[in-house]
Design a protein around this motif. Structure first.
Motif: not given
Length: 155
Positions: A72-79
């Motif tokens: 989540e942290r690396r992608a910016g958000n879980k979506w």
């Protein structure tokens, strides 16, 4: 379908949005991806993590996995997270583990707890001389380093 890996790669199912995905009760290799540039090409993904499970339904996916916070942290958000899976035909846990190591060596995912290199040494497979083949013309280093090590009888 998306292919991951070197050469022709492995045919992974997906990618699917991780947040809306229900893990099936199968043994498989899985890769966690994200769209690094959401406005870019529709199938332009970056690999965040690669792992395998004897049963995906018991692997605490999608967001109970031990590395989910890193994703989540690396992608910016879980979506922005996606998953793709590869059910290895006739594969044992050792086969899945080898595929995981290969994919980690190729993609160097930031959330993988271990990193592996794709290198080989002469003592692992031996060197050869044949009248129909010359010495290697490419480097053994997948990073592209041009440093050439001497052949065994050149030193």
């Amino acid at each position: 379908m998306i292919r991951l890996g070197s050469l022709a790669g492995y045919p992974f199912e997906g990618p699917r949005v991780l947040g809306g995905w229900t893990p099936p009760a199968i043994a498989a290799v899985f890769a966690i991806l994200y769209r690094a540039d959401p406005d870019g090409k529709p199938y332009d993904y970056a690999v965040l993590d690669v792992d395998h499970a004897d049963n995906l339904a018991e692997a605490r996916l999608p967001f109970g996995h031990t590395r989910a916070k890193c994703w989540e942290r690396r992608a910016g958000n879980k979506w922005n997270l996606h998953i793709c899976t590869y059910e290895v035909p006739g594969g044992l846990p050792s086969h899945r583990e080898q595929i995981v190591r290969e994919l980690i060596a190729v993609y160097r995912p930031g959330c993988a707890p271990e990193q592996f290199d794709q290198v080989w040494e002469d003592e692992w497979i031996g060197s050869y001389r044949a009248p129909t083949a010359g010495p290697l013309t490419t480097t053994r280093d997948p990073s592209g380093s041009t440093e050439r090590r001497p052949e065994p009888d050149e030193s």
